[in-house]
Design an enzyme around this catalytic site. Structure first.
Site, short mmCIF file in Angstrom:
data_model
loop_
_atom_site.label_atom_id
_atom_site.label_comp_id
_atom_site.label_asym_id
_atom_site.label_seq_id
_atom_site.Cartn_x
_atom_site.Cartn_y
_atom_site.Cartn_z
N ASP A 65 100.08 -152.13 17.14
CA ASP A 65 100.67 -150.80 17.22
C ASP A 65 100.24 -150.02 15.97
O ASP A 65 100.58 -150.42 14.85
CB ASP A 65 102.20 -150.97 17.27
CG ASP A 65 102.92 -149.65 17.41
OD1 ASP A 65 102.30 -148.58 17.22
OD2 ASP A 65 104.13 -149.68 17.71
N TYR A 157 103.83 -133.05 19.29
CA TYR A 157 102.43 -133.45 19.47
C TYR A 157 101.52 -132.51 18.65
O TYR A 157 100.64 -132.97 17.92
CB TYR A 157 102.07 -133.41 20.96
CG TYR A 157 100.66 -133.81 21.28
CD1 TYR A 157 100.27 -135.15 21.26
CD2 TYR A 157 99.70 -132.85 21.62
CE1 TYR A 157 98.96 -135.52 21.55
CE2 TYR A 157 98.40 -133.22 21.93
CZ TYR A 157 98.03 -134.55 21.90
OH TYR A 157 96.74 -134.92 22.19
N SER A 158 101.76 -131.20 18.77
CA SER A 158 100.94 -130.23 18.03
C SER A 158 101.08 -130.44 16.53
O SER A 158 100.09 -130.36 15.79
CB SER A 158 101.37 -128.79 18.32
OG SER A 158 101.43 -128.56 19.67
N LYS A 161 99.04 -133.37 15.44
CA LYS A 161 97.60 -133.11 15.49
C LYS A 161 97.17 -132.10 14.41
O LYS A 161 96.08 -132.19 13.85
CB LYS A 161 97.20 -132.62 16.88
CG LYS A 161 97.38 -133.69 17.97
CD LYS A 161 96.49 -134.90 17.71
CE LYS A 161 96.54 -135.92 18.83
NZ LYS A 161 95.62 -137.04 18.60
#
Ligand code: NAP
Length: 249
Positions: A65, A157-158, A161
């Site tokens: 992981d 998520y954004s 990233k």
């Protein structure tokens, strides 16, 4: 291309999608050893291994992981001990858990930040010493168009990233004197398991925003990764290469 001969490559999340395409691209380009990591999908990982071996590469799949920093350190240690070196790291493993910001649970935020951002950081930290000793290396982080432009329903998520872009540029500055280049590839809307779940209405809306008028395929992302990892990009570091069909310019 002989540029990857005798090179040892690690692609995280290489069991499926973009990671598998990257791993196969390195094998096709002559890398002697391609190691992929995966989270749990053993069957898919072994399919990738068979594809790599068919290209003549030594191949290995390791399960860990990436959000577990001790597991990242131990995986890199095992690769360096087992294969003698590590030349290229592709931080590709990632997850997306979509949801409007007011409904995002702490655990979903943590999962995305820990996998997508902390995972990349832990692996970069682990490879930096062996790459320094080797006096060279290439690191490619897979970010996303939504890390550059944002997207409703993808706050965590954004953020993960966008964080990867900052990480890429900082580490590029830090490791450049050791001949280690650090770049990011920023895909748009690519046809993989991650995007198959998007409903038809949303898919149509997204396609309307893509000047090239279609989804990208994993091999098109892999081409950019291979370029940044190789000698053709020897003077490129800290760059974010968009592979998005013009979706964000
Ligand atoms: P995918 O098909 O869903 O595959 C995800 C890969 O990551 C699998 O190999 C999975 O392993 C691995 N993985 C997930 N969580 C992990 C963890 N905690 N530890 C280790 N491995 C883990 O994804 P994809 O679409 O190819 O995306 C690859 C990367 O590109 C991701 O970073 C994604 O955010 C980014 N990206 C994708 C798109 C797109 O449109 N598809 C666009 C922009 C950016 P298992 O197979 O074992 O589950």
């Amino acid at each position: 291309m002989s540029g990857f001969k005798d090179k040892v490559v690690l692609v995280t999340g290489g069991s499926r999608g973009i990671g598998r395409a990257c791993a196969v691209a390195f094998a096709k380009a002559g890398a002697s050893t391609v190691v992929i990591s995966y989270a749990g999908n053993e069957a898919a990982a072994q399919e990738t291994v068979a594809l790599l071996q068919a290209e003549g590469a030594k191949a290995e799949a390791i399960r860990f992981d990436v959000s577990d920093s001790a597991a990242c350190a131990s995986a890199v240690d095992g690769i360096v001990k087992g294969h003698g070196r590590l030349d290229v790291l592709v931080n590709n493993a990632g997850v997306a858990v979509d949801g409007l910001v007011m409904r995002v649970k702490d655990e979903d935020w943590d999962k995305q930040l820990d996998t997508n951002l902390k995972g990349a950081f832990s692996l970069i930290r682990a490879v930096s010493r062996p790459m320094m000793k080797q006096k060279g290396g290439a690191i490619i982080n897979i970010t996303s168009v939504v890390g550059e432009m944002g997207n409703g329903g993808q706050a965590a998520y954004s953020a993960s990233k966008a964080g990867l872009i900052g990480l890429t540029k900082s580490v590029a500055r830090e490791l450049s004197s050791r001949n280690i280049r650090v770049n990011a590839v920023s895909p748009g809307f690519i046809g993989t398991d991650m995007t198959h779940q998007i409903n038809d209405e949303m898919r149509q809306k997204m396609l309307e925003g893509i000047p090239l008028g279609r989804l990208g395929n994993p091999e098109e992302v892999a081409g950019a990764v291979l370029f940044l990892a190789g000698d053709a990009a020897s003077y490129i570091t800290g760059e974010v290469l968009k592979v998005n069909g013009g979706m964000y310019m």
